[in-house]
Structure formats: C-alpha cells, structure tokens
Scaffold this motif. Structure first.
Motif, PDB file in Angstrom:
ATOM      1  N   LYS A  25      -6.833-107.093 -25.325  1.00  0.00           N
ATOM      2  CA  LYS A  25      -5.474-107.585 -25.592  1.00  0.00           C
ATOM      3  C   LYS A  25      -5.115-107.541 -27.069  1.00  0.00           C
ATOM      4  CE  LYS A  25      -5.343-110.625 -21.547  1.00  0.00           C
ATOM      5  NZ  LYS A  25      -5.119-112.008 -21.052  1.00  0.00           N
ATOM      6  N   GLU A 353      -6.195-111.634 -29.818  1.00  0.00           N
ATOM      7  CA  GLU A 353      -5.623-112.355 -28.692  1.00  0.00           C
ATOM      8  C   GLU A 353      -5.330-113.804 -29.064  1.00  0.00           C
ATOM      9  OE1 GLU A 353      -6.852-113.539 -24.088  1.00  0.00           O
ATOM     10  OE2 GLU A 353      -8.165-112.293 -25.322  1.00  0.00           O
ATOM     11  N   GLU A 354      -4.163-114.294 -28.666  1.00  0.00           N
ATOM     12  CA  GLU A 354      -3.752-115.684 -28.892  1.00  0.00           C
ATOM     13  C   GLU A 354      -3.841-116.061 -30.376  1.00  0.00           C
ATOM     14  OE1 GLU A 354      -6.208-117.984 -26.331  1.00  0.00           O
ATOM     15  OE2 GLU A 354      -5.270-117.257 -24.491  1.00  0.00           O
TER      16      GLU A 354
END
Length: 388
Positions: A25, A353-354
């Motif tokens: 991601k 990611e995040e």
C-alpha cells in the motif's frame, strides 16, 4: 528503443517483489535531476512523452516468464504471475519542458512506480543523442572497444559485471557491448544488470537492491532504523539469497554501526557506490575482523564510476585481504565518442501505509551525491550524528 519489459535493471524486479510482499500500500514520488545541466532540444518532452506512452504496450511474454522463473528460483511464483499482468501506466509520469530544461516526475503505488526509473533514463539518453544529431562510433568500433576492455580486465584476474542500462547511449550500443563482453570475457564477465540482455546472451542477471529501499525504510521507521530494518526485511524475503548489501544510503560509517554480527554473517558482502574506494575497503575489512569474520570469506562489489585504472588500483589493494568484484556501467555502455549524460531519477517522497508524504534523502559518502530536501538532509545528519 525498449521492446521488452525485462529491459530494466535486475534490482528493480527484486525490489518490486519485496515491495509487493511487504509494502503493497506504500506510495512513492520520483524526480528527474539533471546533474550535468544538459540542454534539451525543442520538442524533446513531446518525443519523450510518446516513447513513455509506448511502454504501456509491453508485457511479459511466456518465454520471458519461463526464463525469469527458472533463473531466479528464490523469487515467489506468484510474483511472475503478477509481472505477467503488470502494464506500465503512463499516467503515473509527468513530462514537461520549459525552454531547454526538462522536468520529469513519477507518482503512484511504489510497487508499480519502482519500474519507471531505469527505462525513463535510458529513453532520455537515447532520444537526446538522436535529437541532437550526434554521431557515435561505428558498430565495429563499439564492439572492439568493449572487447579490448574486457580482455584487459581478464589479464588483471578480476570479475566484471555490466551495470550500464540507465545511462547507455542506446539499446543498440548496449546490445553490442554485452555481445562483446560475453564473447571475449570468459571467466571475467560474470553477467549484466539488464534482465532482457541476460536472457538474450545467456548470462547471469546481477543485482540486489538500490538506495530507494533504505530511503523508504527511513520514511517508515526513521533514519536510525533504516539500514537495520531494510536489511532485516530483505533477509526475510530472500532468506540468504541476493546477499550483497548496499552501504552508503546514510554514509558507510552509519551503516557499519547497524550491520551487526548476524547480518554481517548472513550477507555475502557489501557494495561500494560512493566515496574513496580504498578507504571503504579498509573500513569493511576492519568491520569483519572486529566481528570475528574472515574478510576473505566476504566480497566487496565496487560500482562507483569505474574505469580500468581505478579497477587495477582497487584490485591490487584488496587482493589477499578481502574478496572483490566490479560492476561497470557508463564506461561500458556509453563509450562511443560522445559525452555521456549525467542524469538521475530518484525517489524524493514516500507515503508509507497509514502515514503521510515524507521527503526522503540519500547521504552518500560523496557529499556531491547527496539527494533530497535540504532541511531533511540537515535533520538526518543531526539524528545520525554526522558532522557537517
């Protein structure tokens, strides 16, 4: 100019495989850097845009897939299925021209954009020579030059890999060079970083990982953990294969503080890509000795701007002290009677990611090769306690 999806450096595919497994991601941004201040002719961006659009038609053939899987059994079969379905997406690439200045940027998921760097750079080089009308040496001269070089290296008793895809004069020259190295470099020429040409000339694809692997790890885990976790994650994916560690993303001195005994034993050696090569050899030998490891059981792969004189000097210095090999790029693939381009296309930001977009940098052993945001470079030096 580019007719195969495998016309790319091996380490791009090995990193892509690792990114798919560990960071599917993550997103990344890349920027073109014109180190040589080259002036691009009118209409260059349009021609480059057309060439980049053409890459969308490439796909892994059945024959290429069979070759790649058989050659690299340490890569998961699922990756080759993924690569068979992969297509370049030109919408990930921005190309602009203002006067004689060229701007190129790439943005998208890291597992996709990771393949753009090498083909874009090779396209820029080949189009530049075409559009400026510069005439290279004849094919016979190109092959003779490569033959003479590999025969001189053979007399030195060293092993040589060809690493010149990114700044090659052209695909045609690259083919001629690898053909000559393969034909006349028995027991000296050990392979090429270009997977397509490795398949074509039945030699070994050579490479492991690049600076961007560690640059991303810094964005996700911090500068102090980038080398350690970068190597740990690489080892988790490849389990001892592809064991040459790149050492200079945040200077060699910092790297060796994090290259602990486990990693030093697990990895087959290290790659030198910036700074004084003999000083690097001394540091590497000392590091292994301090870990109780015989340096002769390990290898340094030297790959920083090499020519015959530099290779001869390094070989004479290292012989009997540590294993060594050499990766030579532009000096092979762009020695055709014209000035080679001094260009790079580097990751500039990463989005784990995040998280958020963070600038990424490289602090090589040659300050002139530092890349990235000035304030982030300053911050990294403070965190890693690197003197100004």
């Amino acid at each position: 100019m580019i007719s195969s999806i495998l016309d790319n450096d091996f380490y791009k595919f090995t990193m892509q495989h690792a990114v798919v497994k560990r960071f599917p991601k993550a997103r990344a941004r890349y920027q073109f850097i014109n180190r040589g201040g080259h002036q691009f002719p009118d209409g260059f961006a349009e021609e480059l845009r057309n060439a980049i659009n053409g890459l969308a038609q490439l796909q892994l053939t059945r024959h290429e897939k069979t070759y790649f899987a058989a050659t690299c059994p340490y890569i998961d079969p699922t990756y080759f299925d993924f690569l068979q379905g992969y297509r370049y997406d030109p919408d990930e690439v921005m190309v602009r021209q203002q006067g004689r200045e060229l701007q190129v940027a790439v943005e998208g998921y890291w597992y996709r954009t990771i393949l753009w760097e090498v083909p874009i750079m090779s396209l820029i080089c080949e189009l530049y020579y075409q559009m400026t009308g510069q005439q290279r040496h004849a094919d016979e001269t190109v092959m003779l030059t490569a033959r003479e070089k590999i025969e001189k290296y053979r007399k030195l008793g060293v092993t040589i890999a060809e690493f010149g895809t990114r700044r090659r004069h052209s695909y045609a020259v690259h083919q001629l060079v690898v053909q000559a190295l393969r034909q006349y470099g028995e027991n000296t020429f050990i392979g090429t970083s270009n997977v397509h040409l490795a398949m074509q000339y039945q030699t070994k694809p050579i490479g492991t990982h690049a600076h961007e692997w560690f640059m991303f790890h810094a964005a996700k885990y911090g500068f102090k953990m980038a080398n350690l976790l970068g190597l740990e994650h690489w080892a988790e994916v490849y389990r001892g294969d592809l064991g040459i560690a790149l050492s200079d993303t945040y200077t060699t001195d910092v790297f060796f503080t994090q290259f602990d005994k486990k990693l030093s034993k697990l990895f087959d050696g290290v790659r030198h890509d910036s700074g004084d090569s003999l000083l690097f050899a001394d540091k590497t030998i000392r590091h292994y000795q301090q870990k109780g490891i015989d340096p002769l059981s390990k290898t340094i792969v030297f790959s920083d701007g090499l020519n015959y004189d530099k290779v001869a000097r390094i070989a004479a210095y290292c012989r009997g002290k540590i294993g060594f090999s050499f990766g030579i790029g532009t000096n092979f693939t762009n020695d055709v009677g014209l000035p080679p381009l001094n260009i790079v296309l580097k990751m500039t930001e990463a989005f784990p990611e995040e998280a958020q977009w963070d600038p990424v940098i490289k602090l090589s052993d040659d300050p002139g090769k530092h890349t990235g945001d000035t304030e982030t470079v300053k911050l990294a030096k403070q965190i890693l306690m690197i003197p100004e």
